[in-house]
Each structure stands twice: as structure tokens, then as C-alpha cells.
Scaffold this active site. Structure first.
Site, short mmCIF file in Angstrom:
data_model
loop_
_atom_site.label_atom_id
_atom_site.label_comp_id
_atom_site.label_asym_id
_atom_site.label_seq_id
_atom_site.Cartn_x
_atom_site.Cartn_y
_atom_site.Cartn_z
N LYS A 36 0.87 -1.19 0.00
CA LYS A 36 0.00 0.00 0.00
C LYS A 36 0.90 1.23 0.00
O LYS A 36 1.74 1.38 0.87
CB LYS A 36 -0.90 0.00 1.23
CG LYS A 36 -1.83 1.22 1.29
CD LYS A 36 -2.79 1.14 2.45
CE LYS A 36 -2.25 1.68 3.74
NZ LYS A 36 -2.09 3.14 3.78
N ASP A 63 -3.22 4.39 -2.07
CA ASP A 63 -4.16 4.88 -1.05
C ASP A 63 -4.09 6.41 -0.98
O ASP A 63 -3.46 6.97 -0.09
CB ASP A 63 -3.73 4.22 0.28
CG ASP A 63 -4.53 4.69 1.48
OD1 ASP A 63 -5.66 5.17 1.31
OD2 ASP A 63 -4.00 4.55 2.61
N LEU A 64 -4.74 7.09 -1.95
CA LEU A 64 -4.66 8.55 -1.98
C LEU A 64 -5.96 9.22 -1.52
O LEU A 64 -6.03 10.44 -1.43
CB LEU A 64 -4.28 9.03 -3.39
CG LEU A 64 -2.91 8.56 -3.89
CD1 LEU A 64 -2.62 9.12 -5.28
CD2 LEU A 64 -1.79 8.94 -2.93
N LYS A 65 -6.99 8.44 -1.28
CA LYS A 65 -8.26 8.94 -0.70
C LYS A 65 -8.74 10.23 -1.37
O LYS A 65 -8.85 11.28 -0.73
CB LYS A 65 -8.10 9.19 0.80
CG LYS A 65 -7.67 7.97 1.61
CD LYS A 65 -7.64 8.30 3.10
CE LYS A 65 -7.28 7.13 3.97
NZ LYS A 65 -5.87 6.72 3.86
N LEU A 66 -9.06 10.14 -2.67
CA LEU A 66 -9.49 11.34 -3.40
C LEU A 66 -10.81 11.90 -2.86
O LEU A 66 -11.71 11.13 -2.49
CB LEU A 66 -9.62 11.02 -4.89
CG LEU A 66 -8.34 11.19 -5.71
CD1 LEU A 66 -7.23 10.29 -5.23
CD2 LEU A 66 -8.61 10.93 -7.19
N ASP A 68 -12.97 15.55 -3.92
CA ASP A 68 -13.05 16.89 -4.53
C ASP A 68 -14.35 16.92 -5.33
O ASP A 68 -15.15 15.98 -5.25
CB ASP A 68 -11.80 17.13 -5.42
CG ASP A 68 -11.45 18.61 -5.53
OD1 ASP A 68 -12.37 19.43 -5.73
OD2 ASP A 68 -10.26 18.95 -5.42
N ILE A 69 -14.56 17.96 -6.11
CA ILE A 69 -15.77 17.98 -6.93
C ILE A 69 -15.68 16.84 -7.96
O ILE A 69 -14.58 16.43 -8.34
CB ILE A 69 -15.99 19.35 -7.62
CG1 ILE A 69 -14.79 19.71 -8.51
CG2 ILE A 69 -16.26 20.44 -6.60
CD1 ILE A 69 -15.05 20.91 -9.41
N THR A 72 -13.24 17.07 -11.02
CA THR A 72 -11.82 17.01 -10.66
C THR A 72 -11.40 15.59 -10.31
O THR A 72 -10.34 15.11 -10.73
CB THR A 72 -11.54 17.97 -9.48
OG1 THR A 72 -11.91 19.28 -9.89
CG2 THR A 72 -10.08 17.96 -9.08
N THR A 126 -10.84 6.22 10.91
CA THR A 126 -10.89 5.64 12.27
C THR A 126 -10.50 6.67 13.33
O THR A 126 -10.69 6.45 14.51
CB THR A 126 -9.97 4.40 12.38
OG1 THR A 126 -8.79 4.64 11.64
CG2 THR A 126 -10.66 3.17 11.84
N GLN A 197 -2.91 2.52 17.21
CA GLN A 197 -4.21 1.99 16.78
C GLN A 197 -5.05 1.68 18.03
O GLN A 197 -4.59 0.99 18.93
CB GLN A 197 -4.02 0.70 15.96
CG GLN A 197 -3.27 0.90 14.64
CD GLN A 197 -4.14 1.46 13.53
OE1 GLN A 197 -5.22 2.01 13.78
NE2 GLN A 197 -3.69 1.34 12.30
N GLY A 217 1.12 -2.46 8.60
CA GLY A 217 2.24 -1.53 8.46
C GLY A 217 3.37 -1.91 9.39
O GLY A 217 4.16 -2.81 9.11
N ARG A 218 3.41 -1.20 10.53
CA ARG A 218 4.56 -1.30 11.43
C ARG A 218 4.88 -2.72 11.91
O ARG A 218 6.04 -3.02 12.15
CB ARG A 218 4.35 -0.36 12.62
CG ARG A 218 4.52 1.09 12.21
CD ARG A 218 3.88 2.04 13.17
NE ARG A 218 2.42 1.96 13.13
CZ ARG A 218 1.61 2.77 13.79
NH1 ARG A 218 2.12 3.69 14.58
NH2 ARG A 218 0.31 2.65 13.68
#
Ligand code: C5P
Length: 239
Positions: A36, A63-66, A68-69, A72, A126, A197, A217-218
Site C-alpha cells: 500500500k 491509497d490517496l483517498k481522493l 473533490d468535486i 476534478t 478511524t 491503533q 504496516g509497522r
């Protein structure tokens, strides 16, 4: 697209330099993994990192979590589609039209003959609590009801699923059906620290609860021996 059916374990490359990424990936020259890539790394290294990861044969969740309108987001997704990653995401809070536009952009931007990436939605982060939802966002629904509402919106927009806690999976599957996919972070082995977490579950528990993919991740990236840690997580997840 078989990505979720394969029950991927995505390793979160939460790193800020090429050296750190290279050092980490050097443990995995013998195998293809799923990674990711989030905002921190993408804003630092951009599309060239994605090309490199693809050349190494790794599966990629961008994982850019767009949010916007719709126009776009549609145009941005069209650009992301050219990177030919395996999974992307948007914020469900951007609304139905935005989610539909994201999917359209993704489909239209995917080079012909290539598979369209999975597209999933972030419902509520979260880090959002009931208190924040009510007092800062002025949303009257309790958090779990609001998450379910956003899942239904993502489903209406024909997205593939959502990012959520493994603990939310049974409720989401009950309301949205088994094929609505769930990608779940907040995963730790019993022996690992929870870090920041609040609610963590083991890979085993995530599987029992019905998660379709996990994000770690970690627990892997900060381990003394990342390869060994990866195999420990994978063993529990795929058993
Ligand atoms: O290190 P750790 O396993 O906690 O990392 C989890 C990854 O999943 C991080 O990249 C984090 O941003 C991401 N994530 C999360 N909770 C969410 C959505 C994404 O922990 N709800």
C-alpha cells in the site's frame, strides 16, 4: 480482477525516502508482495515509484483517498488509471456523484486490454469519534449507522467495497452482502505492540470476521526481520 479473491495482505509502505523503500524491499527480492502506497510516499516519489514497484511484480494499492468535486476527481482518476495499479480509493463523504465520477475516470483512463483497478471507499476515518461526528461535523447519526449509510452510498455508486475496521466487517457484510469487499487495517499479531491503533485485531480474527484483505504496516516494516514478520502474518492470515 482477482485481487480481493486472493485475500491480499497489503504491506503499508509508510516511509518517506527511496532509500528506506529500497532497504525494505531488498528483503523481498525472492517473492512478489502486495504493498500500500499512501500520500506520504506518493507525494515524495510519485509515479516513478509506482513504475518501479510494478516492474518488480508487486501488487499495488494506491491509497490517496481522493475527495473533490466530481469533475476534478474524474480527471484525477483518469490520470491514476494510467499507472495501472491494482486498487485505488476515494472518500465516500465526497458523495454519490463524486464516487460515480471516480469510477468513470478510472474506467476511461485504463489502457485498453488492461484490468480496471478495484475502487474502494473510505467511510469515516478511524480517527473520527462519535463526538467529532456529532459536534464538529454536525452529523446526528451514531458513527456505526453513518458508516453503514456511506457503505450503501458506495454500493450505489458501484464501488467494489470499503476500507474499515475488521470489527465492522460482520455488520457491513450483513447489510451490503458478502460480495461487498472489506479491506481492513489495524492488524497486529498477539505478540506485537498496538502503537497508536485504538482497536487492533489479529490476522486470524480478521479472517474469521470476514475481511477480504488486510493492511499491515509497522508490524512488518518496523520488525527486526521484516521477511520473517511478513511470513508470520501471512501464515495466520492465509490459514
Ligand atoms: O502501522 P499500521 O499497521 O498501524 O498501519 C496501518 C496502515 O493503514 C497505515 O498506512 C494507516 O494510515 C492505514 N489506515 C489505518 N486506518 C484506517 C485507514 C488506513 O490504519 N482506517
Amino acid at each position: 480482477m482477482e485481487i480481493i479473491k486472493q485475500k491480499y495482505l497489503f504491506i503499508a509502505l509508510d516511509m518517506d525516502s527511496k532509500q528506506e523503500v529500497d532497504r525494505f524491499l531488498s528483503y523481498f527480492t525472492e517473492e512478489k508482495i502486495a504493498v500500500k502506497v499512501g500520500m506520504e510516499l506518493f507525494y515524495r516519489l510519485g509515479p516513478s515509484l509506482i513504475s518501479e514497484l510494478k516492474a518488480q511484480g508487486h501488487t499495488i494499492f494506491l491509497d490517496l483517498k481522493l475527495h473533490d468535486i466530481p469533475t476534478t476527481v474524474e480527471r484525477a482518476m483518469k490520470q491514476l488509471a494510467r499507472l495501472e495499479v491494482d486498487m485505488v480509493n476515494v472518500h465516500a463523504m465526497g458523495g454519490l456523484a463524486m464516487m460515480r465520477a471516480a469510477k468513470r475516470g478510472l474506467e476511461n483512463g485504463t489502457p485498453s486490454g488492461k484490468s480496471v483497478a478495484k475502487i474502494i471507499a473510505v467511510t469515516q476515518l478511524t480517527s473520527t469519534t462519535d463526538n467529532i461526528l456529532k459536534h464538529e461535523m454536525a452529523v446526528d447519526l451514531p458513527l456505526d449507522k453513518h458508516v453503514l449509510h456511506l457503505c450503501h452510498q458506495a454500493q450505489l455508486a458501484e464501488l467494489d467495497g470499503v476500507v474499515c475496521s475488521a470489527l465492522e466487517v460482520p455488520l457491513i457484510k450483513e447489510h451490503c452482502g458478502p460480495s461487498f469487499e472489506t479491506v481492513t487495517p489495524g492488524i497486529r499479531l498477539k505478540s506485537d505492540a498496538a502503537n497508536d491503533q485504538a482497536r487492533v485485531v489479529t490476522p486470524n480474527k480478521a479472517r474469521e470476521l470476514g475481511s477480504d484483505a488486510i493492511v499491515v504496516g509497522r508490524g512488518i516494516t518496523q520488525a527486526k526481520d521484516p521477511l520473517k514478520a511478513y511470513h508470520n502474518y501471512l501464515k495466520e492470515w492465509s490459514n
